[in-house]
Motif scaffolding. Sequence first.
Motif, PDB file in Angstrom:
ATOM      1  N   THR A  15       0.836  -1.200   0.000  1.00 29.77           N
ATOM      2  CA  THR A  15       0.000   0.000   0.000  1.00 29.77           C
ATOM      3  C   THR A  15       0.869   1.247   0.000  1.00 29.77           C
ATOM      4  OG1 THR A  15      -1.713  -1.185   1.192  1.00 29.77           O
ATOM      5  CG2 THR A  15      -1.819   1.207   1.314  1.00 29.77           C
ATOM      6  N   LEU A  16       0.479   2.213  -0.810  1.00 26.21           N
ATOM      7  CA  LEU A  16       1.204   3.491  -0.854  1.00 26.21           C
ATOM      8  C   LEU A  16       0.235   4.617  -0.544  1.00 26.21           C
ATOM      9  CD1 LEU A  16       3.291   3.055  -4.126  1.00 26.21           C
ATOM     10  CD2 LEU A  16       4.172   3.196  -1.795  1.00 26.21           C
ATOM     11  N   ARG A  17       0.715   5.608   0.187  1.00 22.12           N
ATOM     12  CA  ARG A  17      -0.130   6.763   0.478  1.00 22.12           C
ATOM     13  C   ARG A  17       0.240   7.891  -0.489  1.00 22.12           C
ATOM     14  NH1 ARG A  17      -4.086   7.769   3.503  1.00 22.12           N
ATOM     15  NH2 ARG A  17      -4.605   9.974   3.399  1.00 22.12           N
ATOM     16  N   ILE A  18      -0.768   8.442  -1.121  1.00 22.34           N
ATOM     17  CA  ILE A  18      -0.533   9.495  -2.103  1.00 22.34           C
ATOM     18  C   ILE A  18      -0.387  10.841  -1.390  1.00 22.34           C
ATOM     19  CG2 ILE A  18      -1.543  10.680  -4.123  1.00 22.34           C
ATOM     20  CD1 ILE A  18      -0.461   7.738  -4.538  1.00 22.34           C
ATOM     21  N   SER A  19       0.590  11.629  -1.821  1.00 13.29           N
ATOM     22  CA  SER A  19       0.849  12.940  -1.201  1.00 13.29           C
ATOM     23  C   SER A  19      -0.078  14.006  -1.791  1.00 13.29           C
ATOM     24  CB  SER A  19       2.289  13.356  -1.487  1.00 13.29           C
ATOM     25  OG  SER A  19       3.182  12.408  -0.959  1.00 13.29           O
ATOM     26  N   GLY A  20      -0.034  15.179  -1.189  1.00  7.71           N
ATOM     27  CA  GLY A  20      -0.772  16.323  -1.720  1.00  7.71           C
ATOM     28  C   GLY A  20      -0.193  16.727  -3.074  1.00  7.71           C
ATOM     29  N   ALA A  21      -1.022  17.362  -3.892  1.00 10.31           N
ATOM     30  CA  ALA A  21      -0.601  17.710  -5.254  1.00 10.31           C
ATOM     31  C   ALA A  21       0.324  18.923  -5.257  1.00 10.31           C
ATOM     32  CB  ALA A  21      -1.821  17.994  -6.116  1.00 10.31           C
ATOM     33  N   LYS A  22       1.528  18.721  -5.777  1.00 13.11           N
ATOM     34  CA  LYS A  22       2.469  19.842  -5.920  1.00 13.11           C
ATOM     35  C   LYS A  22       1.836  20.992  -6.696  1.00 13.11           C
ATOM     36  CE  LYS A  22       5.531  19.725  -9.453  1.00 13.11           C
ATOM     37  NZ  LYS A  22       5.515  20.950 -10.281  1.00 13.11           N
ATOM     38  N   ASN A  23       1.183  20.662  -7.814  1.00 19.25           N
ATOM     39  CA  ASN A  23       0.650  21.718  -8.678  1.00 19.25           C
ATOM     40  C   ASN A  23      -0.603  22.389  -8.120  1.00 19.25           C
ATOM     41  OD1 ASN A  23       2.732  21.306 -10.407  1.00 19.25           O
ATOM     42  ND2 ASN A  23       1.525  20.400 -12.058  1.00 19.25           N
ATOM     43  N   ALA A  24      -1.122  21.871  -7.012  1.00 18.73           N
ATOM     44  CA  ALA A  24      -2.193  22.586  -6.311  1.00 18.73           C
ATOM     45  C   ALA A  24      -1.596  23.352  -5.134  1.00 18.73           C
ATOM     46  CB  ALA A  24      -3.254  21.609  -5.813  1.00 18.73           C
ATOM     47  N   ARG A 193      -9.429  23.714 -16.806  1.00 19.23           N
ATOM     48  CA  ARG A 193     -10.364  23.057 -15.884  1.00 19.23           C
ATOM     49  C   ARG A 193      -9.665  22.010 -15.023  1.00 19.23           C
ATOM     50  NH1 ARG A 193     -14.647  20.601 -19.635  1.00 19.23           N
ATOM     51  NH2 ARG A 193     -12.946  20.652 -21.138  1.00 19.23           N
ATOM     52  N   GLU A 194      -8.354  22.067 -14.982  1.00 19.38           N
ATOM     53  CA  GLU A 194      -7.598  21.092 -14.194  1.00 19.38           C
ATOM     54  C   GLU A 194      -8.062  21.111 -12.732  1.00 19.38           C
ATOM     55  OE1 GLU A 194      -6.566  22.056 -16.957  1.00 19.38           O
ATOM     56  OE2 GLU A 194      -5.169  20.567 -17.736  1.00 19.38           O
ATOM     57  N   PRO A 195      -8.052  19.966 -12.066  1.00 17.91           N
ATOM     58  CA  PRO A 195      -8.477  19.914 -10.657  1.00 17.91           C
ATOM     59  C   PRO A 195      -7.685  20.885  -9.768  1.00 17.91           C
ATOM     60  CG  PRO A 195      -8.125  17.695 -11.501  1.00 17.91           C
ATOM     61  CD  PRO A 195      -7.686  18.631 -12.587  1.00 17.91           C
ATOM     62  N   GLU A 196      -6.433  21.185 -10.183  1.00 21.82           N
ATOM     63  CA  GLU A 196      -5.605  22.098  -9.383  1.00 21.82           C
ATOM     64  C   GLU A 196      -6.144  23.524  -9.476  1.00 21.82           C
ATOM     65  OE1 GLU A 196      -4.420  19.908 -11.692  1.00 21.82           O
ATOM     66  OE2 GLU A 196      -3.643  18.393 -10.302  1.00 21.82           O
ATOM     67  N   VAL A 197      -6.738  23.872 -10.626  1.00 15.62           N
ATOM     68  CA  VAL A 197      -7.344  25.203 -10.792  1.00 15.62           C
ATOM     69  C   VAL A 197      -8.594  25.270  -9.902  1.00 15.62           C
ATOM     70  CG1 VAL A 197      -8.420  26.806 -12.423  1.00 15.62           C
ATOM     71  CG2 VAL A 197      -6.480  25.392 -13.162  1.00 15.62           C
ATOM     72  N   THR A 198      -9.341  24.196  -9.910  1.00 14.88           N
ATOM     73  CA  THR A 198     -10.555  24.129  -9.087  1.00 14.88           C
ATOM     74  C   THR A 198     -10.207  24.214  -7.603  1.00 14.88           C
ATOM     75  OG1 THR A 198     -11.653  22.874 -10.794  1.00 14.88           O
ATOM     76  CG2 THR A 198     -12.540  22.634  -8.566  1.00 14.88           C
ATOM     77  N   ASP A 199      -9.123  23.533  -7.214  1.00 14.94           N
ATOM     78  CA  ASP A 199      -8.703  23.571  -5.811  1.00 14.94           C
ATOM     79  C   ASP A 199      -8.340  24.998  -5.402  1.00 14.94           C
ATOM     80  OD1 ASP A 199      -8.290  22.039  -3.438  1.00 14.94           O
ATOM     81  OD2 ASP A 199      -6.127  22.262  -3.684  1.00 14.94           O
ATOM     82  N   LEU A 200      -7.648  25.707  -6.314  1.00  8.40           N
ATOM     83  CA  LEU A 200      -7.288  27.097  -6.030  1.00  8.40           C
ATOM     84  C   LEU A 200      -8.557  27.945  -5.895  1.00  8.40           C
ATOM     85  CD1 LEU A 200      -5.303  29.508  -5.832  1.00  8.40           C
ATOM     86  CD2 LEU A 200      -5.434  29.667  -8.342  1.00  8.40           C
ATOM     87  N   ALA A 201      -9.510  27.754  -6.815  1.00  4.26           N
ATOM     88  CA  ALA A 201     -10.754  28.543  -6.768  1.00  4.26           C
ATOM     89  C   ALA A 201     -11.463  28.296  -5.438  1.00  4.26           C
ATOM     90  CB  ALA A 201     -11.646  28.175  -7.949  1.00  4.26           C
ATOM     91  N   GLU A 202     -11.446  27.037  -5.000  1.00  8.82           N
ATOM     92  CA  GLU A 202     -12.123  26.742  -3.730  1.00  8.82           C
ATOM     93  C   GLU A 202     -11.421  27.397  -2.548  1.00  8.82           C
ATOM     94  OE1 GLU A 202     -12.793  22.537  -4.086  1.00  8.82           O
ATOM     95  OE2 GLU A 202     -14.539  22.926  -5.370  1.00  8.82           O
ATOM     96  N   LEU A 203     -10.095  27.406  -2.584  1.00  9.79           N
ATOM     97  CA  LEU A 203      -9.345  28.102  -1.535  1.00  9.79           C
ATOM     98  C   LEU A 203      -9.697  29.595  -1.543  1.00  9.79           C
ATOM     99  CD1 LEU A 203      -7.044  28.636   0.532  1.00  9.79           C
ATOM    100  CD2 LEU A 203      -5.448  28.685  -1.392  1.00  9.79           C
ATOM    101  N   LEU A 204      -9.704  30.197  -2.748  1.00  8.31           N
ATOM    102  CA  LEU A 204      -9.995  31.639  -2.841  1.00  8.31           C
ATOM    103  C   LEU A 204     -11.401  31.938  -2.312  1.00  8.31           C
ATOM    104  CD1 LEU A 204      -8.416  32.381  -6.352  1.00  8.31           C
ATOM    105  CD2 LEU A 204      -7.506  33.102  -4.130  1.00  8.31           C
ATOM    106  N   ILE A 205     -12.344  31.065  -2.617  1.00  8.30           N
ATOM    107  CA  ILE A 205     -13.718  31.274  -2.127  1.00  8.30           C
ATOM    108  C   ILE A 205     -13.734  31.228  -0.596  1.00  8.30           C
ATOM    109  CG2 ILE A 205     -16.035  30.217  -2.049  1.00  8.30           C
ATOM    110  CD1 ILE A 205     -15.540  29.465  -5.066  1.00  8.30           C
ATOM    111  N   GLN A 206     -12.986  30.276  -0.034  1.00 10.16           N
ATOM    112  CA  GLN A 206     -12.886  30.216   1.440  1.00 10.16           C
ATOM    113  C   GLN A 206     -12.248  31.480   2.011  1.00 10.16           C
ATOM    114  OE1 GLN A 206     -10.830  26.682   2.966  1.00 10.16           O
ATOM    115  NE2 GLN A 206     -11.542  25.637   1.155  1.00 10.16           N
ATOM    116  N   MET A 207     -11.421  32.148   1.209  1.00 14.26           N
ATOM    117  CA  MET A 207     -10.763  33.388   1.666  1.00 14.26           C
ATOM    118  C   MET A 207     -11.667  34.604   1.450  1.00 14.26           C
ATOM    119  SD  MET A 207      -6.945  32.628   0.110  1.00 14.26           S
ATOM    120  CE  MET A 207      -6.187  34.185   0.557  1.00 14.26           C
ATOM    121  N   GLY A 208     -12.835  34.373   0.873  1.00 12.80           N
ATOM    122  CA  GLY A 208     -13.789  35.469   0.693  1.00 12.80           C
ATOM    123  C   GLY A 208     -13.970  35.930  -0.740  1.00 12.80           C
ATOM    124  N   ALA A 209     -13.321  35.252  -1.691  1.00 13.56           N
ATOM    125  CA  ALA A 209     -13.471  35.651  -3.100  1.00 13.56           C
ATOM    126  C   ALA A 209     -14.840  35.219  -3.614  1.00 13.56           C
ATOM    127  CB  ALA A 209     -12.373  35.008  -3.945  1.00 13.56           C
TER     128      ALA A 209
END
Length: 423
Positions: A15-24, A193-209
């Motif tokens: 079993t391997l544990r996957i790390s967080g995405a560098k590009n996110a 539409r990469e998942p990393e772009v979506t992750d950034l958008a979600e972070l920005l929304i949490q920051m009030g964007a």
Amino acid sequence: MDKFLIEGGHRLEGTLRISGAKNAALPAMAAALLTPETVRLKNIPRVRDIVTMTQLLAHMDVRVEAPEVPPTDLIIEGRKVSGAEAPYELVRTMRASILTLGPLVGRLGYARVSLPGGCAIGARPIDLHLKALEQMGAHITTEHGYVEARVAGKGRLRGGHIVFEKITVTGTENVLMAAALAEGETWIENAAREPEVTDLAELLIQMGAKIEGVGTATLRVHGVSALHGTTHTIIPDRIEAGTFLVAGAITGGELVLDGCAPQHLSAVLAKLAETGVEIHEEAPDRLRVRGARKLVAADVTTEEYPGFATDMQAQYMAVATQADGASVITETIFENRFMHASEMARMGANISIEGRQAVVRGPAPLTGTSVIASDLRASASLVLAGLVARGETLVDRVYHIDRGYARIEEKLSSVGARIRRVR
Ligand code: UD1
């Protein structure tokens, strides 16, 4: 310079544990420049590019703290950001440094970032980033190897209607971050539409964007005057997961990948299934891969998300060398991304290249030799080839792989690979 010494021919199992995405993680760290408050990021991968981005933020007097060792969380606080400059010494080792441009000019009305220049996989210009920021009211000059973006009176950018001629991941991210603090509304069309772009958008929304259309090709951003701190968990790295799927597949092994995001891997899963690899989604964040007794050739064309990622092309070539028949691999995103092919050919692979197409004929028995990694994903593909090659493979210049994979040799060793770091 570090090298990997690999003894091939061992099945991988475990079993391997996957790390967080560098590009996110990289755009998320840059996004912390948008607020004087504290941004806490979880699931940060232990890779060299994160260290470089930390140095870049520290250079601007931003506080970056890792509460644990090894660091998986980062606490970033840009109470005051000074200098607003990304120097050449840091940018040249990591093109993603360009991600500081959008947030700096968005918050401070001024930024000076070294031009990233070319890189091994192609020219990779930033013209689309600059054109978009210009449309939002930044005055851009390029002199002495630096891009300077300035808003009159160091004021706020204004909203704009950006239509990207070409889909660009970091370009979309830069504009998204700049638009979050701009005056008025910004439309971003033909957005990545990469998942990393979506992750950034979600972070920005949490920051009030205020962002609409997240995950689609049209993003609409209503600028706000300030953003606040938050805590955010980075998505799993789909390229690391894809690389380990290939490792399990070509060694005829059986691997479980924990903490991954199968929904981000659809194109890779479909392609590997076509070659005969068995993959089961055991849980929403767990995949089990079993290598086929016989792999069969399948053609692949790289595309923007949700298509087959260019960042998985080199690793897929390792599969193609072991598959029965001819696989045609077409690279549409970067013009010079087959450098791993000549090294694989030195290991016995049968590959012919014409322009943006590689034809791989297999199965070819690979034998170990000394090979040189030319870029991040190419080095991963050579490690994969080494896992199936007879005898010893020495992969040189593994600093490329350290930029984007978290302790890959330790992870692979833990599931039965014979791989060690040598100097
Ligand atoms: C990002 C990823 C990288 C991945 C790539 C494509 C990060 C940190 N890196 O890189 O791992 O391989 O997406 O999925 O997220 N282009 C222009 N002008 C521009 C910008 C891009 O012509 O201003 C071209 C590029 O040369 C390339 C294509 O557009 O041919 C796509 O590049 P882009 O999506 O921008 O790649 P990056 O964001 O640099």
